[in-house]
Structure formats: C-alpha cells, structure tokens
Design a protein around this motif. Structure first.
Motif, PDB file in Angstrom:
ATOM      1  N   SER A 139       2.822   2.726   3.189  1.00  0.00           N
ATOM      2  CA  SER A 139       2.132   2.700   4.473  1.00  0.00           C
ATOM      3  C   SER A 139       1.944   1.276   5.004  1.00  0.00           C
ATOM      4  O   SER A 139       1.769   1.064   6.187  1.00  0.00           O
ATOM      5  CB  SER A 139       0.757   3.376   4.354  1.00  0.00           C
ATOM      6  OG  SER A 139      -0.013   2.728   3.370  1.00  0.00           O
ATOM      7  N   GLU A 140       1.960   0.280   4.107  1.00  0.00           N
ATOM      8  CA  GLU A 140       1.701  -1.093   4.573  1.00  0.00           C
ATOM      9  C   GLU A 140       2.324  -2.073   3.609  1.00  0.00           C
ATOM     10  O   GLU A 140       2.309  -1.866   2.395  1.00  0.00           O
ATOM     11  CB  GLU A 140       0.188  -1.339   4.652  1.00  0.00           C
ATOM     12  CG  GLU A 140      -0.180  -2.690   5.254  1.00  0.00           C
ATOM     13  CD  GLU A 140      -1.667  -2.976   5.125  1.00  0.00           C
ATOM     14  OE1 GLU A 140      -2.459  -2.016   5.046  1.00  0.00           O
ATOM     15  OE2 GLU A 140      -2.032  -4.162   5.061  1.00  0.00           O
ATOM     16  N   ILE A 141       2.869  -3.142   4.120  1.00  0.00           N
ATOM     17  CA  ILE A 141       3.361  -4.211   3.250  1.00  0.00           C
ATOM     18  C   ILE A 141       3.055  -5.541   3.922  1.00  0.00           C
ATOM     19  O   ILE A 141       3.239  -5.713   5.112  1.00  0.00           O
ATOM     20  CB  ILE A 141       4.875  -4.039   2.962  1.00  0.00           C
ATOM     21  CG1 ILE A 141       5.335  -5.076   1.926  1.00  0.00           C
ATOM     22  CG2 ILE A 141       5.716  -4.172   4.232  1.00  0.00           C
ATOM     23  CD1 ILE A 141       6.629  -4.655   1.268  1.00  0.00           C
ATOM     24  N   SER A 142       2.465  -6.484   3.176  1.00  0.00           N
ATOM     25  CA  SER A 142       2.072  -7.762   3.800  1.00  0.00           C
ATOM     26  C   SER A 142       2.170  -8.877   2.790  1.00  0.00           C
ATOM     27  O   SER A 142       1.973  -8.679   1.596  1.00  0.00           O
ATOM     28  CB  SER A 142       0.646  -7.650   4.343  1.00  0.00           C
ATOM     29  OG  SER A 142      -0.230  -7.391   3.271  1.00  0.00           O
ATOM     30  N   ALA A 143       2.477 -10.064   3.317  1.00  0.00           N
ATOM     31  CA  ALA A 143       2.459 -11.238   2.444  1.00  0.00           C
ATOM     32  C   ALA A 143       1.002 -11.512   2.070  1.00  0.00           C
ATOM     33  O   ALA A 143       0.121 -11.519   2.924  1.00  0.00           O
ATOM     34  CB  ALA A 143       3.061 -12.436   3.151  1.00  0.00           C
ATOM     35  N   HIS A 144       0.765 -11.697   0.790  1.00  0.00           N
ATOM     36  CA  HIS A 144      -0.598 -11.912   0.321  1.00  0.00           C
ATOM     37  C   HIS A 144      -1.039 -13.339   0.620  1.00  0.00           C
ATOM     38  O   HIS A 144      -0.280 -14.294   0.497  1.00  0.00           O
ATOM     39  CB  HIS A 144      -0.645 -11.663  -1.185  1.00  0.00           C
ATOM     40  CG  HIS A 144      -1.960 -12.008  -1.800  1.00  0.00           C
ATOM     41  ND1 HIS A 144      -2.987 -11.114  -1.843  1.00  0.00           N
ATOM     42  CD2 HIS A 144      -2.404 -13.144  -2.376  1.00  0.00           C
ATOM     43  CE1 HIS A 144      -4.012 -11.688  -2.431  1.00  0.00           C
ATOM     44  NE2 HIS A 144      -3.688 -12.922  -2.765  1.00  0.00           N
ATOM     45  N   ARG A 145      -2.301 -13.525   1.094  1.00  0.00           N
ATOM     46  CA  ARG A 145      -2.832 -14.872   1.283  1.00  0.00           C
ATOM     47  C   ARG A 145      -3.998 -15.048   0.307  1.00  0.00           C
ATOM     48  O   ARG A 145      -4.993 -14.321   0.349  1.00  0.00           O
ATOM     49  CB  ARG A 145      -3.322 -15.057   2.717  1.00  0.00           C
ATOM     50  CG  ARG A 145      -3.781 -16.469   2.979  1.00  0.00           C
ATOM     51  CD  ARG A 145      -4.120 -16.678   4.450  1.00  0.00           C
ATOM     52  NE  ARG A 145      -5.005 -17.824   4.564  1.00  0.00           N
ATOM     53  CZ  ARG A 145      -4.577 -19.076   4.498  1.00  0.00           C
ATOM     54  NH1 ARG A 145      -3.304 -19.326   4.327  1.00  0.00           N
ATOM     55  NH2 ARG A 145      -5.431 -20.071   4.595  1.00  0.00           N
ATOM     56  N   ASP A 162      -4.402   2.804  -4.429  1.00  0.00           N
ATOM     57  CA  ASP A 162      -3.122   2.912  -3.725  1.00  0.00           C
ATOM     58  C   ASP A 162      -2.585   1.533  -3.307  1.00  0.00           C
ATOM     59  O   ASP A 162      -1.841   1.401  -2.363  1.00  0.00           O
ATOM     60  CB  ASP A 162      -3.275   3.812  -2.495  1.00  0.00           C
ATOM     61  CG  ASP A 162      -4.333   3.311  -1.548  1.00  0.00           C
ATOM     62  OD1 ASP A 162      -5.052   2.348  -1.931  1.00  0.00           O
ATOM     63  OD2 ASP A 162      -4.459   3.837  -0.428  1.00  0.00           O
ATOM     64  N   THR A 163      -3.010   0.494  -4.024  1.00  0.00           N
ATOM     65  CA  THR A 163      -2.582  -0.853  -3.658  1.00  0.00           C
ATOM     66  C   THR A 163      -1.989  -1.566  -4.863  1.00  0.00           C
ATOM     67  O   THR A 163      -2.532  -1.512  -5.960  1.00  0.00           O
ATOM     68  CB  THR A 163      -3.781  -1.669  -3.124  1.00  0.00           C
ATOM     69  OG1 THR A 163      -4.485  -0.872  -2.178  1.00  0.00           O
ATOM     70  CG2 THR A 163      -3.312  -2.953  -2.473  1.00  0.00           C
ATOM     71  N   LEU A 164      -0.868  -2.246  -4.616  1.00  0.00           N
ATOM     72  CA  LEU A 164      -0.196  -3.005  -5.668  1.00  0.00           C
ATOM     73  C   LEU A 164       0.024  -4.433  -5.197  1.00  0.00           C
ATOM     74  O   LEU A 164       0.175  -4.691  -3.995  1.00  0.00           O
ATOM     75  CB  LEU A 164       1.177  -2.377  -5.979  1.00  0.00           C
ATOM     76  CG  LEU A 164       1.188  -0.927  -6.452  1.00  0.00           C
ATOM     77  CD1 LEU A 164       2.644  -0.430  -6.543  1.00  0.00           C
ATOM     78  CD2 LEU A 164       0.512  -0.807  -7.812  1.00  0.00           C
ATOM     79  N   ARG A 195       0.855  -1.177   0.000  1.00  0.00           N
ATOM     80  CA  ARG A 195       0.000   0.000   0.000  1.00  0.00           C
ATOM     81  C   ARG A 195       0.909   1.251   0.000  1.00  0.00           C
ATOM     82  O   ARG A 195       1.744   1.401   0.880  1.00  0.00           O
ATOM     83  CB  ARG A 195      -0.881  -0.007   1.238  1.00  0.00           C
ATOM     84  CG  ARG A 195      -2.009   0.993   1.218  1.00  0.00           C
ATOM     85  CD  ARG A 195      -2.787   0.919   2.513  1.00  0.00           C
ATOM     86  NE  ARG A 195      -3.659  -0.252   2.567  1.00  0.00           N
ATOM     87  CZ  ARG A 195      -4.926  -0.205   2.195  1.00  0.00           C
ATOM     88  NH1 ARG A 195      -5.476   0.909   1.772  1.00  0.00           N
ATOM     89  NH2 ARG A 195      -5.658  -1.291   2.263  1.00  0.00           N
ATOM     90  N   THR A 196       0.735   2.090  -1.033  1.00  0.00           N
ATOM     91  CA  THR A 196       1.608   3.265  -1.154  1.00  0.00           C
ATOM     92  C   THR A 196       0.887   4.388  -1.864  1.00  0.00           C
ATOM     93  O   THR A 196      -0.002   4.145  -2.687  1.00  0.00           O
ATOM     94  CB  THR A 196       2.892   2.907  -1.932  1.00  0.00           C
ATOM     95  OG1 THR A 196       3.613   4.109  -2.204  1.00  0.00           O
ATOM     96  CG2 THR A 196       2.575   2.231  -3.241  1.00  0.00           C
TER      97      THR A 196
END
Lengths: 498, 307
Positions: B277-283, B253-255, B229-230
């Motif tokens: 603002s946020e980075i997460s492993a996608h499930r 704002d999401t890739l 999220r950026t």
C-alpha cells in the motif's frame, strides 16, 4: 571598576534581608545604649557629697586633696627641705555594726604599716590657691617612684631616685624644681609655668588609698582601704614668703569618718600626716562615655554576618560562576565587594554610633568621665570604621572558607568573642590584654575615652575600659588582619576553579 | 570580532579522574552546534574552561581568537547560561539581570528589553526564588542575551521546560543562529535538538567522538533504507531476502528494508506479485542517527582497546 561597583551594590541592595540586617545593626546599637544608660542611672541613696570631681587647669577631672603647710608667696622665692621619712598607715577597717552579725572574716594580709603607697607623696608645692583644681607646681618624694616634679596634675617628670633634698624656686612666671642627695649638689628636674601674683607655698603630704585588684578566670576580687601617709620634714628654709606657717586640709572630704590628719612642728621642720592625692582622676571605675557604644559588638556581629553572606551565598547557589563570567578579574570582584560592604557598613556604623551616643547620653542623665569633642568624634568615627573594616574582614574570610556557617564562626571567634571575654572580665587581665593586642578585637581600643596616667595607680585592665594598645594602634591590628585575609583570599581565588 | 569558539586539545584531571582528554572542536557562526554526550562526558567542564572559570592542565580555549579572561566586557562577546538555578532566591529576576548589566556598563533599558524578548516582562520584579524551572531557564537565556553577544553558549537549556517551552527554545535558538551568531547548546537528550542543530559535536569520556554536520549525519543514517507498508508481510520478506536485502519488522504491516533502493524494491515486489500500500524512503530521526553514531564510536573504542 565603576560598573563593577554598581553591580556589587545592586547585588547588596536587592536582597531585602541584607538591607533589613543593616537596620537591625542600628537598632541593636541603640538598644544597648539605652541599656547602658539605664544601668548607670540607678545610684544608691547615700550621700555622695561633692558631686562632680574638680577639674584641672586643662579641664581634666582631677583629685586634689592633701595636707598643706603653707605661707603666702607674693612674688619670687625659694623653698628647700629634706624629706627624712615617708611612711604609710592603714586606717582600721570599718567596724561591723553592733547588731550581732557574725564577725567579718579575717582580713587578707596587707603591706606593713611602715610602707608607703607607691604614689604616696611628700614634698614642696607652690599653688595658685587652696581651691581644688587650681594650678600648681610641686617637687616630691614618693613611696616607690623616687623624686618627681609634677605640675597641673597631668605633667610628671622623674628626678633622681634616691634624693631626699628638695627645692622649688619661683622666678617670675616660672617654677623650677631641684633635687639633691646631700643638700649640696643639686640636680635640676624641670620647670613649670605658674601665673605671677600671690600664691601659696609650703609642704604637702598626700597618699592615694590602698588598692589590690585580682582578676582570674570567672571572677574578680578587690581589697583596699584608706591610708594615712606621714611625711617627716627637716631643714626647712623659705625665702620670699610672708606670715606664719598655717596648716590646711585641701579638698577635705566632708563625709563622716574623715581620718584625723594635720601637722606638728618638730625642730626645723614638720611632721605632716595626709590622705588624698594630687593627680588626674583615674576614671576606670566610673561611668564612661564609650559605654553608650557598648552595642558595637552586637552591630559588628550582624554586619559581619552580612559580609560573610555577601560572598558565601554566591558560592552556595553557584552564582559565583555568573559573577566571574561577567568579570573574569577575580581580584577586582573581591575588591569591589570589599569596597561596597565597607562603604555600606561605614555609613550604617556612623548613623548607629552617633545616634547611640546621643540617645545613651540623654537616657543616662549622669556625668560620665568628661571627654573632649575631638575624642567624641574619634569614638563615633572610630566605631564606624571598626564595623566597616570588620565587615570587610568578614568578606575576606567568607571568600577563603566559602561556607557561611564556618566563616561566621571564624569571624565571631576572632572579633566579638575576644572582646566580650576581655571587657566582661571573664579572662584574667594579662591574657585579656594579650588577646586585645593580637586579635582583630584590638580595634575596640578606638572606643577608649579615659586616658591612662603613669602617675596614677589603678587597674589598667580591659575590664575597666583600658586597652593595651592606643586607639588607632588597636585599629591598625584589625586592618592588618583584614589586609592579610584579603591577600590570602585573592591568591585562593586565582588558584581555585570557580 | 569573529564569532567562533575554538577549543583545542583541552586536558584536565581531578585527582585520578580524567575530565578532559584532548577535547578539540570549533563552533562556527550562523548555526546551532549541538554539544552532545552522556552525563560526565566533559560538556560542562569544557564550557567552564571556555569561560575562564576552570583551569586546564593543557590546551587552549579561545573566543574569536582571544582567551576569555582577556575580554574587558565579556558578556558583550559571549552570552552563557551554565546553571539556571544559580540565583539568589530573594533577588528579583530584574535585579539579577541588572547587576550583570551594570558589570558590563549596560543600563536598565537593556534589562527590560531582554525580559521582553524572553517573555518575562510581567514577572521580572518578582522574587526569583518563586520562579519555575522553565522561568529560570528563560531568565538564564535573558542574561546570556544582555550584551547582545555574537557567541552564545547554553548548558542544558531544555532542562525543566514544558513542551511549549521546548518549542519556544528551539525557535529562539534557530533565530539567534540565523542572525549570524555562533550558538553552542549542550544536551544529553538528542531529541531535544531535532530540527534545531545544524552541526553536531558528540563527546564521550572527555574527548570528541564525532564532529559532523547534522544533514550529512542524517543522510548517512537514512541511506538505502526503505519503509514498506504491506498486508502480505511474509511474502514480501521472502521475495526481498532472495535479492539480498535485509528486512526488519517494525510494525504489524510495516517493514524496513536495508540494502535495496526504493525503485528496485518496487520492481521486486511487482515481479513477485506482492501487494503493498505504501513505499517510502526512510528518513532517520536525529536521535536514531545519533544512536548509530555512538554505537560505531563504542565499537571503534572497543577495537582500539583490543588493538
């Protein structure tokens, strides 16, 4: 199997429409019983003298009317005579009234006046008395059936066809009949028991009326009329008798217009004219006990619909998969359905036909052809069995066809429709008899109460309540159809995907 | 009896239509096995064959090692729901269960028990014709549970259920599997089986396309994928693409980033001074995993035809 039967019974009782259907079957039976009773209770106002017909020694209703030239026979004795001739004469038809009505259409052709009716009788008789219905033994020449020895109305033995000489010999409690072509070589025909003591012995002449009955598609016609038979006797000898020859008209019809019959002495014999008959009453045309069960076809239709629906609704809803998932043995399921439907409809049929018989009798008031208790039980139990097996047949047809409408049509087409077409005289008699031999409708024979007598000429057709097969024989035809349908259904169930 | 369903090499044709073309799989106890595929893939036919309702041209289907038709009281071994509408509308739900119970030598107490279990105790004596589709599904499940069987087989049990009903059904199926039963549930909508199925049998055109555990499948579908999220979307995409990652825009704002593990994505963005603002492993959802799987299957089939 017990659990499976409980399962199928639970299925049946838990659909309210099916339970109501059982009630409808009972109500229909009663409705038709009342209808049949009401139909026969309306009689014309004219005199119908005599009331109930006389009964023979064994209780069978009989016709006992003839011209009797007799002497008392106190103990043993022998009568011998030659029947020179037996002819018949039509009585003139009743004149139309003198009220200027147009003349009646020309009479259809009848047999010539010289021809005796097939069962016209002239011969020797010893009889316990002159009361109609009393025991007797007789040997006779008939119009078409050769020489016969008959006794007590229901017993009939054939003698030599072309004999003209007759002899009756009484020894103690036995009467022996003989016949001969030449008066020298005698053939013994048979024996009959007759109580000892004084009896009447002598010559007799009788002839049933002329009857022609035609049945064709959509109609019937019957013509007929009284006939006088003339028997010419010669070489009469009698031993053991006392007194003079006296002529008596036994069972004389007291109504007006009675034909003039009697006897005149001619040489060593008599010329005797007579009407009437000595035979069991035909019973075909009169009221019959099974008419109280005429609603059987309606009850059968309702119960057959239940039998069909018991199977086809499962196919329609896909419920049959649930059934075969619960019980993979499909033939067992079919058997359980057949047992449950058979038991339920047998119970319903038993209640319905017993009640219909009682109510029909109460409403009717008149006297139907008398029926032994064992026969009454047979027609009630037989009707219940007929309904039960027909419902099982419907289960099998429903399984084969899987469609409610088609299966109901097939069952009705095979059971109630042939029955109605036959007994309502829509079909001509011969096709009707074949229909009642071959289709499951043959089972309605269990309702027949009036026996067929070979020595009585009448129209033994379904329209008069006579079935071509014996009661349980007709029932067996339905059972055979049902067994075949069940076998086909079981094979199809095994082969088909559910 | 072992709680399994073993289907091996089932073949069946209706005229010229091939319904089953070598269907083979095994359902093991203790988990919900999802039986998934488009309509007409052969799911219902397979279930009918297992229940001994339909014949096959070849192959065997065994319940705990035995053919269904050899079972004396089959509902004590297998509970099945094929078609919730297979009812006589004039018969009450309770009587519908009662006749099934009698056929297995069971009595009315068990019927009342399963009515309670499925929440139908209050409506059991009403005509089943008046039941909603959801109530019919519950009644069908009640019928499947009558014999307390170790194996359950339900064909499209979510059909006609409202969201509350779907949640109830999921929990119910999970609970049954947790008791050690083998549970096979067919569906043509993968999302219905989210968080329920432990194993997946995917079928198409009468045969098994994939036979895999759901955990493995989701892990495979989620591997090396990161959600980012950026507010600086363009800069982020440029920086990541230079390092060989595949980037897809999923929102304003999401890739979604493919080809780089999450820690490397953080390093790259920090070096390029791109704010996020946020980075997460996608499930992946079960449905996404399923779509990926079937896409592969379609490609596989295409190459197979080409070869």
């Amino acid at each position: 199997m017990k659990g499976l039967l409980r399962a199928e019974f639970t299925k049946f009782r838990s659909v309210r429409g099916w339970v109501v259907g059982c009630g409808v079957a009972v109500v229909l039976m009663l409705f038709f019983a009342v209808l049949a009773g009401a139909g026969t209770s309306d009689r014309g106002g004219g005199p119908r003298g005599g009331g109930a017909p006389p009964k023979g020694p064994d209780g069978t209703p009989v016709v006992d009317g003839f011209t009797f030239v007799r002497q008392p026979l106190p103990a043993d004795g022998t009568l011998t005579v030659r029947v020179a001739d037996l002819t018949g004469t039509d009585l003139p038809p009743p004149r139309p009234g003198d009220d200027g009505a147009p003349p009646a259409p020309a009479e259809p052709e009848r047999p010539g006046p010289a021809e005796a009716e097939p069962w016209a009788k002239a011969g020797l008789i010893v009889k316990a008395g002159t009361t109609p219905g009393s025991p007797y033994a007789a040997v006779m020449v008939t119009g078409d059936h050769g020489v016969r020895m008959q006794h007590d109305f229901v017993h009939d033995l054939a003698g030599p066809a072309d004999a003209r000489w007759l002899r009756l010999e009484r020894k103690g409690g036995t009467v022996i009949g003989y016949a001969s072509a030449d008066g020298a070589a005698w053939t013994r025909i048979g024996t009959a028991a007759l109580a000892t003591g004084e009896v009447e012995a002598g010559l007799f002449v009788a002839t049933p009326p002329h009857e022609e009955y035609d049945q064709f598609l959509g109609g019937t016609s019957s013509i007929g009329g009284k006939v006088i038979a003339t028997g010419t006797f010669e070489h009469l000898t009698a031993t053991g008798t006392t007194g003079d020859w006296e002529t008596e008209i036994v069972g004389a019809d007291p109504s007006a217009g009675r034909p003039d019959v009697g006897a005149t002495r001619t040489g060593d014999g008599f010329t005797v004219t007579g009407t009437g008959d000595i035979a069991p009453a035909g019973g075909g045309a009169g009221p019959k006990l099974e008419q109280t069960l005429v609603g059987g076809f309606a009850a059968l239709t309702v119960l057959a619909v239940l039998g069909v629906l018991f199977v086809t609704t499962e196919y329609r809803r896909g419920l049959v998969r649930t059934t075969f998932t619960a019980t993979p043995g499909r033939a067992r399921v079919l058997a359980a359905k057949a047992v449950v439907i058979g038991a339920v409809t047998f119970g319903v049929g038993l209640v319905a036909s017993a009640a219909a018989l009682l109510i029909g009798e109460a409403v009717r008031g008149g006297d139907p052809y008398p029926v032994a208790v064992s026969t009454q039980v047979r027609i009630v139990v037989g009707t219940a069995a007929l309904l039960a097996v027909a419902a099982v047949f419907a289960v099998a047809i429903g399984t084969i066809l899987r469609r409610g409408a088609g299966a109901v049509a097939a069952v009705v087409l095979l059971t109630t429709l042939p029955y109605i077409l036959s007994v309502a005289a829509v079909l001509p008699a011969v096709p009707a008899q074949w229909v009642l031999r071959l289709t499951p409708a043959a089972a309605f024979a269990v309702q027949q109460t009036v026996p067929e007598w070979p020595q009585v000429h009448q129209a033994y057709t379904p329209a008069f309540g006579f079935f071509p097969l014996p009661p349980w024989g007709g029932f067996a035809v339905l059972c055979a159809w049902t067994a075949a349908a069940l076998a086909i259904a079981a094979v199809l169930l095994r082969r088909r995907d559910a | 009896m072992e709680a399994t369903i073993e289907v091996s090499d089932l073949r069946k044709t209706y005229g010229s239509t091939v319904a089953l073309d070598g269907m083979t799989f095994t359902v093991t106890p203790g988990r919900v096995t999802a039986f998934v595929g488009p309509n007409g893939a052969g799911k219902s036919t397979t279930m009918r064959v297992v229940l001994g309702l339909d014949r096959v041209d070849a192959g065997t289907a065994l319940i705990g090692g035995r053919p269904y038709r050899s079972l004396r009281t089959p509902l004590r071994h297998v509970g099945a729901l094929l078609d919730a509408s297979a009812l006589h509308p004039a018969r009450s739900g309770r009587d519908h269960l009662l006749w099934q119970a009698h056929s297995q030598g069971l009595g009315a107490p068990r019927v009342d028990e399963v009515l309670r279990l499925t929440g139908l105790a209050d409506v059991g004596r009403r005509r089943a014709g008046g039941y909603s589709l959801g109530m019919r599904q519950r009644l069908g499940v009640a019928g499947a549970l009558l014999g307390d069987p170790p194996v359950l087989m339900l064909d499209e049990p979510f059909n006609g259920l409202d969201p509350e009903g779907i949640r109830w059904m999921r929990g119910f199926l999970r609970a049954l599997a947790a008791e050690g039963r083998a549970v096979l549930v067919s569906s043509h909508l993968m999302s219905e089986l989210q968080d329920t199925a432990g194993h997946l049998v995917v079928v198409g055109r009468g045969k098994v396309v994939a036979d895999t555990s759901v955990a493995d499948l989701i892990a495979a579908a989620s591997a090396d994928r990161v959600t980012l999220r950026t507010i600086a979307r363009t800069e982020a995409m440029t920086a990541l693409a230079e390092r060989g990652a595949t980037v897809a825009v999923t929102d304003r704002d999401t890739l979604t980033v493919d080809g780089l593990p999450a820690d490397q994505v953080v390093t790259v963005l920090s070096q390029a001074s791109v704010p996020f603002s946020e980075i997460s492993a996608h499930r992946a959802t079960l449905e996404e995993a399923y779509m990926e799987l079937t896409r592969d299957a379609v490609e596989f089939r295409a190459t197979e035809v080409a070869g």
